[in-house]
Every structure is written in structure tokens, then in C-alpha cells.
Design a protein around this motif. Sequence first.
Motif, PDB file in Angstrom:
ATOM      1  N   ASN A   1     -41.002 -10.640 -52.368  1.00 59.75           N
ATOM      2  CA  ASN A   1     -40.765 -10.141 -50.904  1.00 59.75           C
ATOM      3  C   ASN A   1     -39.338  -9.685 -51.095  1.00 59.75           C
ATOM      4  N   LEU A   2     -38.742  -8.578 -51.400  1.00 63.14           N
ATOM      5  CA  LEU A   2     -37.170  -8.454 -51.422  1.00 63.14           C
ATOM      6  C   LEU A   2     -36.687  -8.176 -50.350  1.00 63.14           C
ATOM      7  N   ILE A   3     -37.458  -8.253 -48.992  1.00 61.73           N
ATOM      8  CA  ILE A   3     -36.843  -8.392 -47.848  1.00 61.73           C
ATOM      9  C   ILE A   3     -35.910  -9.907 -47.567  1.00 61.73           C
ATOM     10  N   ARG A   4     -36.725 -10.741 -48.298  1.00 61.34           N
ATOM     11  CA  ARG A   4     -35.975 -12.249 -48.092  1.00 61.34           C
ATOM     12  C   ARG A   4     -34.599 -12.247 -48.800  1.00 61.34           C
ATOM     13  N   PRO A   5     -33.770 -12.494 -48.134  1.00 61.40           N
ATOM     14  CA  PRO A   5     -32.310 -12.531 -48.751  1.00 61.40           C
ATOM     15  C   PRO A   5     -32.172 -13.474 -50.141  1.00 61.40           C
ATOM     16  N   LYS A   6     -33.021 -14.529 -50.026  1.00 61.11           N
ATOM     17  CA  LYS A   6     -33.038 -15.461 -51.293  1.00 61.11           C
ATOM     18  C   LYS A   6     -33.472 -14.897 -52.490  1.00 61.11           C
ATOM     19  N   LEU A   7     -34.559 -14.085 -52.378  1.00 59.43           N
ATOM     20  CA  LEU A   7     -35.194 -13.576 -53.464  1.00 59.43           C
ATOM     21  C   LEU A   7     -34.452 -12.195 -53.928  1.00 59.43           C
ATOM     22  N   LEU A   8     -33.952 -11.430 -52.827  1.00 61.99           N
ATOM     23  CA  LEU A   8     -33.036 -10.300 -53.146  1.00 61.99           C
ATOM     24  C   LEU A   8     -31.899 -10.924 -54.135  1.00 61.99           C
ATOM     25  N   LYS A   9     -31.299 -11.781 -53.911  1.00 65.62           N
ATOM     26  CA  LYS A   9     -30.003 -12.463 -54.492  1.00 65.62           C
ATOM     27  C   LYS A   9     -30.680 -12.986 -56.183  1.00 65.62           C
ATOM     28  N   GLU A  10     -31.759 -13.114 -55.934  1.00 62.22           N
ATOM     29  CA  GLU A  10     -32.380 -13.790 -57.323  1.00 62.22           C
ATOM     30  C   GLU A  10     -32.287 -12.381 -58.310  1.00 62.22           C
ATOM     31  N   VAL A  11     -32.864 -11.143 -57.788  1.00 60.92           N
ATOM     32  CA  VAL A  11     -33.107 -10.121 -58.340  1.00 60.92           C
ATOM     33  C   VAL A  11     -31.547  -9.309 -58.835  1.00 60.92           C
ATOM     34  N   GLU A  12     -30.608  -9.398 -57.887  1.00 60.71           N
ATOM     35  CA  GLU A  12     -29.076  -9.094 -58.158  1.00 60.71           C
ATOM     36  C   GLU A  12     -28.703  -9.913 -59.451  1.00 60.71           C
ATOM     37  N   ARG A  13     -28.961 -11.060 -59.318  1.00 59.20           N
ATOM     38  CA  ARG A  13     -28.457 -12.107 -60.676  1.00 59.20           C
ATOM     39  C   ARG A  13     -29.107 -11.527 -61.803  1.00 59.20           C
ATOM     40  N   LYS A  14     -30.228 -11.144 -61.859  1.00 54.60           N
ATOM     41  CA  LYS A  14     -31.246 -10.685 -62.994  1.00 54.60           C
ATOM     42  C   LYS A  14     -30.289  -9.232 -63.265  1.00 54.60           C
TER      43      LYS A  14
ATOM     44  N   LYS B   1      -9.786 -10.043 -82.272  1.00 51.77           N
ATOM     45  CA  LYS B   1      -9.878 -11.323 -81.687  1.00 51.77           C
ATOM     46  C   LYS B   1      -9.728 -11.186 -80.265  1.00 51.77           C
ATOM     47  N   VAL B   2      -9.604 -10.103 -79.535  1.00 58.13           N
ATOM     48  CA  VAL B   2      -9.509 -10.205 -78.125  1.00 58.13           C
ATOM     49  C   VAL B   2     -10.516 -10.751 -77.337  1.00 58.13           C
ATOM     50  N   ASP B   3     -10.473 -11.644 -76.620  1.00 56.48           N
ATOM     51  CA  ASP B   3     -11.504 -12.431 -75.776  1.00 56.48           C
ATOM     52  C   ASP B   3     -11.837 -11.830 -74.429  1.00 56.48           C
ATOM     53  N   ILE B   4     -13.121 -11.345 -74.477  1.00 57.04           N
ATOM     54  CA  ILE B   4     -13.587 -10.413 -73.364  1.00 57.04           C
ATOM     55  C   ILE B   4     -14.498 -11.404 -72.523  1.00 57.04           C
ATOM     56  N   THR B   5     -14.080 -11.252 -71.208  1.00 59.07           N
ATOM     57  CA  THR B   5     -14.961 -11.735 -70.148  1.00 59.07           C
ATOM     58  C   THR B   5     -15.427 -10.766 -69.098  1.00 59.07           C
ATOM     59  N   PHE B   6     -16.421 -10.950 -68.330  1.00 54.10           N
ATOM     60  CA  PHE B   6     -16.855 -10.329 -67.506  1.00 54.10           C
ATOM     61  C   PHE B   6     -17.078 -10.512 -65.955  1.00 54.10           C
ATOM     62  N   GLU B   7     -16.773  -9.677 -64.928  1.00 53.96           N
ATOM     63  CA  GLU B   7     -16.938 -10.048 -63.804  1.00 53.96           C
ATOM     64  C   GLU B   7     -17.741  -8.984 -62.899  1.00 53.96           C
ATOM     65  N   THR B   8     -19.035  -9.157 -62.984  1.00 53.44           N
ATOM     66  CA  THR B   8     -19.980  -8.140 -62.477  1.00 53.44           C
ATOM     67  C   THR B   8     -20.415  -8.528 -60.950  1.00 53.44           C
ATOM     68  N   LYS B   9     -20.372  -7.644 -60.148  1.00 49.90           N
ATOM     69  CA  LYS B   9     -20.766  -7.800 -58.794  1.00 49.90           C
ATOM     70  C   LYS B   9     -21.987  -6.706 -58.361  1.00 49.90           C
ATOM     71  N   VAL B  10     -23.142  -7.107 -58.111  1.00 55.25           N
ATOM     72  CA  VAL B  10     -24.068  -6.223 -57.957  1.00 55.25           C
ATOM     73  C   VAL B  10     -24.696  -6.430 -56.466  1.00 55.25           C
ATOM     74  N   ASN B  11     -24.786  -4.927 -55.790  1.00 52.29           N
ATOM     75  CA  ASN B  11     -25.216  -5.041 -54.422  1.00 52.29           C
ATOM     76  C   ASN B  11     -26.503  -4.079 -54.401  1.00 52.29           C
ATOM     77  N   ILE B  12     -27.609  -4.793 -53.800  1.00 54.54           N
ATOM     78  CA  ILE B  12     -28.651  -4.005 -53.655  1.00 54.54           C
ATOM     79  C   ILE B  12     -28.761  -3.536 -52.265  1.00 54.54           C
ATOM     80  N   ILE B  13     -28.434  -2.371 -51.926  1.00 50.38           N
ATOM     81  CA  ILE B  13     -28.066  -1.799 -50.551  1.00 50.38           C
ATOM     82  C   ILE B  13     -29.432  -1.459 -49.897  1.00 50.38           C
ATOM     83  N   ARG B  14     -30.261  -0.951 -50.491  1.00 47.16           N
ATOM     84  CA  ARG B  14     -31.509  -0.429 -49.990  1.00 47.16           C
ATOM     85  C   ARG B  14     -32.855  -0.984 -50.981  1.00 47.16           C
ATOM     86  N   THR B  15     -33.799  -1.489 -50.247  1.00 49.39           N
ATOM     87  CA  THR B  15     -35.011  -2.183 -50.740  1.00 49.39           C
ATOM     88  C   THR B  15     -36.283  -1.243 -50.544  1.00 49.39           C
ATOM     89  N   GLY B  16     -36.125  -0.293 -49.768  1.00 50.02           N
ATOM     90  CA  GLY B  16     -37.323   0.370 -49.396  1.00 50.02           C
ATOM     91  C   GLY B  16     -38.124  -0.199 -48.499  1.00 50.02           C
TER      92      GLY B  16
END
Length: 401
Positions: free
Chosen positions: A308-321, A373-388
Motif C-alpha cells: 500500500n504505497l499510501i503508507r509512508p514507510k512502504l513508499l520509502k522502501e520503494v524509493e530505496r529500491k 583510477k578515479v574513485d566514483i561515488t553516488f548521491e541519489t535522491k528519489v522522490n515519488i511525488i504521485r502514487t495514483g
Amino acid sequence: MDCIRWWKYKSFSLFLLLSPTMFLLAGCWDRTEVNDLAIILATGVDISKKDEIELSVQVFIPKPAEGGQQGGMSSGSTSSQTLVRSAEGVTIGDAMSRLQEKLTRRIFWGQNEVLVIGEKLAKKGVGDQIDFWMRYTEPRERADVFVSKISAKEVLESMPELERDSAKQLRKLVDSQIGVKVTVKDLSEMLSGEAGAAVIPWVANLSPSNLGVNKGKNIPFIKGAAVLKGDKMVGRLSDKETRGILWPRNEMKSGIITIRTNEDSGYVSLNLLRSNNQLIPKITNGKWSIRVKTDTDLEVLQNTSNLNLIRPKLLKEVERKVVQEIEGREKLALANAQKKLNADIFGFAEAFQRKYPKIWKKQSREWNDIFRKVDITFETKVNIIRTGLENEHAKTGGEDK
């Protein structure tokens, strides 16, 4: 009487004043009628059996509009409005002069919007061919460039189902913004840039058509990208790797990401709404590193899981994925380009050059070794703004997770 003399004098003076300008007025003595032009829609360049340049052009065939058709489309079949002609020469210019001998109309490059380069020629080097496009005044610098697995001539001769010709088919595919889009000007700038590497849409084997008069004929499709270094093709990227390079290059404009949830075998598909990407370089104690920063907004297209993507905790899990999926694609493309091909197709060199101009000036010649040899790191921010709208009861029989 004096007034009449004065008027005649003024008229004669005005005539003498304007007479020289009459010879400077533009005339139509050197005009070229449209009916005298062979309008080129697309160009293909290959290596011939004689190891010469084979220049192929797709020429527009003017036809009167047929009654009962709208938008240039017929019902049930597609009638070709182009023909393909080829000629060989030691250079494109030489081949062009020989090609002109085969055409009754003067070659006109003003409408050429596609340049296809065969794989064999791409591996040998495209620098001389791009030189023609950038130096000669008639061809468009904004023409889209492609590299093809089969010969460029075969791509031009292919027959799409929905579009009037293969040139328009290829342009529509790159304009969809789900892959890389590179013009002649872009390619020239990438090859002359700090990294000297480029990436170009790859036209794979063609798929046969099942439509009416085109049945059995091939349709061009784009699948991945070709990687060039020092003007020579050194490898390829798959579809997934190609999408991975779009994030660091800040060229990810549209797309759909599908992730699998941990809860069950269901999936969540999301549509990309907006993406902003930055490359943040850093040099510390001689160690070169770069951070790929991504900020993106998405909307849920479909949810086949029981979440149920209306629930913030589950939505955050999808964003992490989704974060894992995006970074996984980036890492896949980076591993191929950095470790295997050693081709900086991400713009890392330009990022370091802008931030550390003095260090870059001293060490730019060592970039091939540094890039690995360049060390590459990532900083990714995902926002699901519409769940329908959710309809959990219909899927779970009334049980809500």
C-alpha cells in the motif's frame, strides 16, 4: 516656367543618383528551381570492397498528394517516397562528385538530417568524415549521427512501417529521449574535447516488417550505443548500460523504471518526471574522485505488488529500491567504460578541468591513466511525488498490508 525647369532638373539629378544602384539589385539569373534539386534526406558512409569511401544518399521523390489520404499515411501499406544512390571515392568529396554524375538533379544537402556510419568505417576512424560535415557549408551540423552494425546503405534502404522513410524513423527514435541523441556538431565537440571520447546511438540488426507491400523488408531500430575514443569505435554499450550513462551526463529526460519488491513477487513501475544530475569532482593529496549527484521525481504507473504505497514507510522502501536500480545502471555503464574501454564518455574530464584548471593543465596528458583510477561515488535522491489511486481491496480480497 522656372518651376518646370526646376522639376526637370531635380528629376534628372535623381535619375543619375539612382542609376548605379540598379546594377546592385539582386536578380534571379542564378536561381535554382526546386525541380532541379535532388533533396537529400539522409546520408550513409561505409568502407567499400575496394577500401574506399562509399557514399550513399537517400533522395526524396516528389509525388502529388493522393486523394483520400490524411497526414501522408495510406491505409494498409506504405509507399516509398525515396530512392537510394551510392558512389565510391577516396574521400566523401570525391565520392560526392561521382554520385552527382548518377543524378540528373543537383545534390542539395539542406534537408539532410541523418548521418549513418557503418561499423567497419567507425572502427577505422570517423574523423575525416566529420571534417567534411563541419567544413563544407551545405550539410547540416545538427544532423543526427548513428553507427550501424550492418552497412549504412542497408539502413537507408530499409522500409519503416509507420514513417515515410528510414531517416524519419531514426529521428523519431532519438527524439523520444529514451537513449542518447548526438548531432554532428556534438560529435565533433566530444572528439575534440578534453577526454576525446564519444558515444553514438547504435542501429542494430533490422527487424522484418509484416505490413502489406513492405512485408519482408527491414525496419531500423536503436539498441544501445557505440563508444568512440580518438575517433575510432572501441566498443558498445547495451540498452541498460546506455541508460546508465544518461544520468551522469544529465541527459535522462524520460523513461520508466520497474523494480521488484521484497514483500512478494510483485513489481512497481514508475515514470520519470524530472531529473537533475551534477558531477562534483575532488582532488585530495593526488587522489582523484568524483561524486555523481542525482535528484529525481517519479510517479507510480502500476503496482502489481501488495504494498500500500499510501503508507509512508512502504513508499520509502520503494524509493530505496529505485535508488539501487538507478545506481546499479550507472555502475554497470561506468565499469564498462572505465575498466574495459577506458573511454571517458561521461564528461569527467571537463568537470575536473573546470574546477582545477591549474592541475589539469599539468596532468591532462595523463588522463587516460588517471581516468581508470578515479574513485566514483553516488548521491541519489528519489522522490515519488504521485502514487495514483490505490485499490488494495480488489487485489488482496479486503486485506490491507
